[in-house]
Write a protein that holds these residues in place. Structure first.
Motif, PDB file in Angstrom:
ATOM      1  N   ALA A  36      -6.101  18.733   5.498  1.00 39.09           N
ATOM      2  CA  ALA A  36      -6.290  18.923   6.932  1.00 39.09           C
ATOM      3  C   ALA A  36      -6.833  17.654   7.578  1.00 39.09           C
ATOM      4  CB  ALA A  36      -7.232  20.094   7.193  1.00 39.09           C
ATOM      5  N   ALA A  37      -7.731  16.963   6.871  1.00 38.97           N
ATOM      6  CA  ALA A  37      -8.271  15.712   7.391  1.00 38.97           C
ATOM      7  C   ALA A  37      -7.182  14.653   7.498  1.00 38.97           C
ATOM      8  CB  ALA A  37      -9.408  15.222   6.492  1.00 38.97           C
ATOM      9  N   VAL A  38      -6.287  14.598   6.510  1.00 45.47           N
ATOM     10  CA  VAL A  38      -5.165  13.661   6.565  1.00 45.47           C
ATOM     11  C   VAL A  38      -4.302  13.954   7.783  1.00 45.47           C
ATOM     12  CG1 VAL A  38      -3.032  12.948   5.427  1.00 45.47           C
ATOM     13  CG2 VAL A  38      -5.134  13.215   4.091  1.00 45.47           C
ATOM     14  N   GLU A  39      -3.973  15.215   7.990  1.00 44.32           N
ATOM     15  CA  GLU A  39      -3.131  15.592   9.129  1.00 44.32           C
ATOM     16  C   GLU A  39      -3.808  15.264  10.456  1.00 44.32           C
ATOM     17  OE1 GLU A  39      -0.158  16.379   8.830  1.00 44.32           O
ATOM     18  OE2 GLU A  39       0.107  17.166   6.801  1.00 44.32           O
ATOM     19  N   ALA A  40      -5.143  15.312  10.467  1.00 48.98           N
ATOM     20  CA  ALA A  40      -5.892  15.036  11.699  1.00 48.98           C
ATOM     21  C   ALA A  40      -6.163  13.540  11.887  1.00 48.98           C
ATOM     22  CB  ALA A  40      -7.207  15.800  11.683  1.00 48.98           C
ATOM     23  N   GLY A  41      -5.800  12.712  10.901  1.00 42.63           N
ATOM     24  CA  GLY A  41      -6.045  11.277  11.002  1.00 42.63           C
ATOM     25  C   GLY A  41      -7.482  10.893  10.782  1.00 42.63           C
ATOM     26  N   GLN A  42      -8.226  11.687   9.978  1.00 45.36           N
ATOM     27  CA  GLN A  42      -9.659  11.454   9.814  1.00 45.36           C
ATOM     28  C   GLN A  42     -10.070  11.333   8.351  1.00 45.36           C
ATOM     29  OE1 GLN A  42     -11.254  14.875  11.867  1.00 45.36           O
ATOM     30  NE2 GLN A  42     -11.027  13.912  13.881  1.00 45.36           N
ATOM     31  N   ALA A  43      -9.181  10.825   7.503  1.00 47.98           N
ATOM     32  CA  ALA A  43      -9.454  10.761   6.067  1.00 47.98           C
ATOM     33  C   ALA A  43      -9.785   9.345   5.613  1.00 47.98           C
ATOM     34  CB  ALA A  43      -8.246  11.280   5.287  1.00 47.98           C
ATOM     35  N   TYR A  44     -10.591   9.273   4.560  1.00 56.75           N
ATOM     36  CA  TYR A  44     -10.809   8.011   3.855  1.00 56.75           C
ATOM     37  C   TYR A  44     -10.990   8.318   2.377  1.00 56.75           C
ATOM     38  CZ  TYR A  44     -15.826   8.558   2.860  1.00 56.75           C
ATOM     39  OH  TYR A  44     -17.024   8.977   2.361  1.00 56.75           O
ATOM     40  N   SER A  45     -10.775   7.312   1.527  1.00 60.28           N
ATOM     41  CA  SER A  45     -10.840   7.563   0.094  1.00 60.28           C
ATOM     42  C   SER A  45     -11.231   6.312  -0.673  1.00 60.28           C
ATOM     43  CB  SER A  45      -9.489   8.066  -0.420  1.00 60.28           C
ATOM     44  OG  SER A  45      -9.549   8.344  -1.815  1.00 60.28           O
ATOM     45  N   LEU A  46     -11.923   6.522  -1.774  1.00 59.25           N
ATOM     46  CA  LEU A  46     -12.149   5.484  -2.767  1.00 59.25           C
ATOM     47  C   LEU A  46     -10.862   5.299  -3.565  1.00 59.25           C
ATOM     48  CD1 LEU A  46     -14.185   3.671  -4.398  1.00 59.25           C
ATOM     49  CD2 LEU A  46     -14.528   5.679  -5.863  1.00 59.25           C
ATOM     50  N   LEU A  47     -10.359   4.078  -3.640  1.00 61.22           N
ATOM     51  CA  LEU A  47      -9.088   3.810  -4.327  1.00 61.22           C
ATOM     52  C   LEU A  47      -9.333   3.592  -5.813  1.00 61.22           C
ATOM     53  CD1 LEU A  47      -7.329   1.490  -1.721  1.00 61.22           C
ATOM     54  CD2 LEU A  47      -6.848   3.899  -2.188  1.00 61.22           C
ATOM     55  N   SER A  48      -9.639   4.672  -6.510  1.00 62.35           N
ATOM     56  CA  SER A  48      -9.999   4.578  -7.922  1.00 62.35           C
ATOM     57  C   SER A  48      -8.820   4.215  -8.815  1.00 62.35           C
ATOM     58  CB  SER A  48     -10.598   5.913  -8.398  1.00 62.35           C
ATOM     59  OG  SER A  48      -9.673   6.978  -8.209  1.00 62.35           O
ATOM     60  N   LYS A  49      -7.590   4.459  -8.353  1.00 65.61           N
ATOM     61  CA  LYS A  49      -6.391   4.169  -9.158  1.00 65.61           C
ATOM     62  C   LYS A  49      -5.818   2.781  -8.869  1.00 65.61           C
ATOM     63  CE  LYS A  49      -3.357   7.528  -9.311  1.00 65.61           C
ATOM     64  NZ  LYS A  49      -2.499   8.665  -8.868  1.00 65.61           N
ATOM     65  N   TYR A  50      -6.571   1.957  -8.161  1.00 67.68           N
ATOM     66  CA  TYR A  50      -6.095   0.639  -7.763  1.00 67.68           C
ATOM     67  C   TYR A  50      -7.055  -0.446  -8.258  1.00 67.68           C
ATOM     68  CZ  TYR A  50      -2.769   3.174  -4.955  1.00 67.68           C
ATOM     69  OH  TYR A  50      -1.746   4.008  -4.556  1.00 67.68           O
ATOM     70  N   ALA A  51      -6.527  -1.661  -8.369  1.00 61.01           N
ATOM     71  CA  ALA A  51      -7.314  -2.794  -8.849  1.00 61.01           C
ATOM     72  C   ALA A  51      -7.150  -3.960  -7.886  1.00 61.01           C
ATOM     73  CB  ALA A  51      -6.870  -3.194 -10.251  1.00 61.01           C
ATOM     74  N   LEU A  52      -8.098  -4.891  -7.952  1.00 56.67           N
ATOM     75  CA  LEU A  52      -8.097  -6.046  -7.060  1.00 56.67           C
ATOM     76  C   LEU A  52      -8.149  -7.329  -7.883  1.00 56.67           C
ATOM     77  CD1 LEU A  52      -8.252  -6.801  -3.997  1.00 56.67           C
ATOM     78  CD2 LEU A  52     -10.729  -7.044  -4.346  1.00 56.67           C
ATOM     79  N   LEU A  53      -7.271  -8.261  -7.562  1.00 50.17           N
ATOM     80  CA  LEU A  53      -7.267  -9.595  -8.151  1.00 50.17           C
ATOM     81  C   LEU A  53      -7.617 -10.626  -7.088  1.00 50.17           C
ATOM     82  CD1 LEU A  53      -3.977  -9.514 -10.297  1.00 50.17           C
ATOM     83  CD2 LEU A  53      -6.294  -8.819 -10.967  1.00 50.17           C
ATOM     84  N   HIS A  54      -8.303 -11.684  -7.505  1.00 53.42           N
ATOM     85  CA  HIS A  54      -8.625 -12.808  -6.635  1.00 53.42           C
ATOM     86  C   HIS A  54      -7.882 -14.022  -7.169  1.00 53.42           C
ATOM     87  CE1 HIS A  54     -11.832 -15.833  -5.039  1.00 53.42           C
ATOM     88  NE2 HIS A  54     -10.843 -15.700  -4.175  1.00 53.42           N
ATOM     89  N   ILE A  55      -7.007 -14.599  -6.356  1.00 52.25           N
ATOM     90  CA  ILE A  55      -6.190 -15.739  -6.772  1.00 52.25           C
ATOM     91  C   ILE A  55      -6.566 -16.916  -5.888  1.00 52.25           C
ATOM     92  CG2 ILE A  55      -3.848 -16.563  -7.187  1.00 52.25           C
ATOM     93  CD1 ILE A  55      -2.969 -13.593  -7.172  1.00 52.25           C
ATOM     94  N   HIS A  56      -7.021 -18.007  -6.517  1.00 54.08           N
ATOM     95  CA  HIS A  56      -7.551 -19.120  -5.732  1.00 54.08           C
ATOM     96  C   HIS A  56      -7.329 -20.432  -6.467  1.00 54.08           C
ATOM     97  CE1 HIS A  56     -11.288 -19.135  -8.290  1.00 54.08           C
ATOM     98  NE2 HIS A  56     -10.869 -17.901  -8.488  1.00 54.08           N
ATOM     99  N   GLY A  57      -7.594 -21.525  -5.777  1.00 57.28           N
ATOM    100  CA  GLY A  57      -7.374 -22.861  -6.315  1.00 57.28           C
ATOM    101  C   GLY A  57      -6.519 -23.685  -5.377  1.00 57.28           C
ATOM    102  N   ASP A  58      -6.540 -25.006  -5.561  1.00 55.09           N
ATOM    103  CA  ASP A  58      -5.837 -25.911  -4.651  1.00 55.09           C
ATOM    104  C   ASP A  58      -4.344 -25.627  -4.570  1.00 55.09           C
ATOM    105  OD1 ASP A  58      -8.241 -27.140  -4.189  1.00 55.09           O
ATOM    106  OD2 ASP A  58      -7.861 -28.853  -5.511  1.00 55.09           O
ATOM    107  N   ASP A  59      -3.756 -25.146  -5.662  1.00 54.80           N
ATOM    108  CA  ASP A  59      -2.309 -24.927  -5.703  1.00 54.80           C
ATOM    109  C   ASP A  59      -1.922 -23.456  -5.547  1.00 54.80           C
ATOM    110  OD1 ASP A  59      -2.006 -27.655  -6.198  1.00 54.80           O
ATOM    111  OD2 ASP A  59      -2.096 -27.385  -8.371  1.00 54.80           O
ATOM    112  N   ALA A  60      -2.861 -22.599  -5.130  1.00 54.37           N
ATOM    113  CA  ALA A  60      -2.607 -21.154  -5.115  1.00 54.37           C
ATOM    114  C   ALA A  60      -1.433 -20.787  -4.218  1.00 54.37           C
ATOM    115  CB  ALA A  60      -3.860 -20.404  -4.678  1.00 54.37           C
ATOM    116  N   THR A  61      -1.368 -21.356  -3.018  1.00 54.08           N
ATOM    117  CA  THR A  61      -0.296 -20.987  -2.084  1.00 54.08           C
ATOM    118  C   THR A  61       1.066 -21.388  -2.627  1.00 54.08           C
ATOM    119  OG1 THR A  61      -1.780 -21.190  -0.182  1.00 54.08           O
ATOM    120  CG2 THR A  61       0.592 -21.274   0.250  1.00 54.08           C
ATOM    121  N   THR A  62       1.181 -22.624  -3.080  1.00 56.03           N
ATOM    122  CA  THR A  62       2.462 -23.092  -3.616  1.00 56.03           C
ATOM    123  C   THR A  62       2.879 -22.289  -4.837  1.00 56.03           C
ATOM    124  OG1 THR A  62       1.983 -25.323  -2.827  1.00 56.03           O
ATOM    125  CG2 THR A  62       3.679 -25.105  -4.508  1.00 56.03           C
ATOM    126  N   PHE A  63       1.924 -22.002  -5.710  1.00 53.57           N
ATOM    127  CA  PHE A  63       2.227 -21.246  -6.925  1.00 53.57           C
ATOM    128  C   PHE A  63       2.727 -19.840  -6.594  1.00 53.57           C
ATOM    129  CE2 PHE A  63       0.628 -18.168 -10.091  1.00 53.57           C
ATOM    130  CZ  PHE A  63       1.447 -18.533 -11.161  1.00 53.57           C
TER     131      PHE A  63
END
Length: 328
Positions: A32-59
């Protein structure tokens, strides 16, 4: 961050079970909260990577389907990573912040993806770090999140719109949690329903190397650039686009009379046991049906597709929030 997440789970009577799935009570209220546009969730099934360095964009520009250079200074895009045959090993949300990048993807493929991408760094000045434990990853509904965009970068983390009324928050400090007020916490299945409503599919272990990017409608969602240089699978992706061979697409449906899992094969009477599609995401509904995103051949969608393991189940077509091109 782990202490923050554990405290949040206690406050919301939640638990993270096998497969990193977040379970919360009162599922009907979550929907019901999703249908009302009032939901939020912890993304426990997802992961985050950090990609950095001088050549990151080109790579990264030489590895991903999306235009990385276009978001280098500050921006957000969907994207994918494929093998040489154009079959996707990952889909992701990529945020660029002053030449460094934060990449969100499904957790069950994250470490394999990180290792494979790292193999190609060679002498380039690029580092690919798994930073999931340093952040709490949140998804919230926000009507103002109409297009992908980097909204805010601060010492507390990142806030970005991924479009389709969905906001992503990468929180590195507890002080950034006040935004949750007035929203209803929902679990992983209701989160999948948010993505289903938005028509945003994810590659997971269940669909690893099953699809080329257009099969998840990525070129319609800004996740493929046809103006940049080469990347793994680029020739197949371009040929699929310009020779009119997008034979399978991502569709939305409701399934009645069966439980449904990611990766479940789909067949038709006309093709017998030949698998002509698969389930990408699935979420149970309050009426007992299952909302799904499916990849199917055009002809099968116009016919009578069925689940291979549950042929008596009924697949009901539902509209996507964006238009598909005419069948090729």
């Amino acid at each position: 961050m782990q202490q923050l997440i554990e405290q949040w789970l206690v406050e919301n009577q939640g638990e993270i079970i096998e497969g990193d799935e977040l379970r919360l009570p009162a599922y009907a209220q979550q929907l019901a909260a999703v249908e009302a546009g009032q939901a939020y969730s912890l993304l426990s099934k997802y992961a985050l990577l950090h990609i950095h360095g001088d050549d990151a964009t080109t790579f990264l520009q030489g590895q991903f389907s999306c235009d990385v250079a276009a978001i280098a200074a500050g921006g957000v895009t969907l994207g994918s990573y494929s093998n040489a045959k154009g079959r996707m090993q990952a889909t992701f949300i990529l945020a660029g912040v002053d030449g460094q990048y934060y990449l969100l993807l499904r957790k069950d493929i994250a470490e394999g993806f990180r290792r494979r991408l790292s193999m190609f760094v060679l002498r380039a000045k690029v580092k690919i770090d798994a930073v999931t434990e340093q952040y709490a990853l949140w998804l919230q509904q926000d009507a103002q999140a109409a297009q992908p965009a980097l909204i805010d970068v601060s010492e507390h983390g990142l806030q970005l719109s991924i479009g389709h009324g969905l906001m992503l928050r990468l929180v590195s400090q507890p002080q950034a949690m006040l935004w949750q007020q007035g929203l209803q916490a929902v679990g992983s299945m209701a989160t999948d329903y948010l993505f289903i409503r938005a028509g945003l599919g994810w590659v997971s272990q269940a669909t690893f190397e099953e699809f080329v990017p257009q099969m998840l409608n990525l070129e319609l969602l800004g996740g493929i650039s046809f103006k940049k240089g080469c990347y793994p699978g680029q020739e197949i992706v371009a040929r699929t686009q310009y020779l009119g061979k997008v034979k399978r697409r991502l569709y939305r449906a409701n399934v009645r009379g069966a439980s449904v899992k990611e990766g479940a094969p789909i067949i038709t009477a006309a093709t017998g046991d030949q698998v002509i599609g698969r389930v990408v995401l699935a979420a149970e509904m309050a009426d007992g049906s299952v909302a799904c995103l499916l990849v199917l051949q055009h002809t099968a969608w116009e016919g009578q597709p069925v689940l291979q393991d549950n042929p008596d189940a009924v697949i009901e077509k539902q509209p996507l929030p964006y238009n598909l091109p005419d069948a090729d």
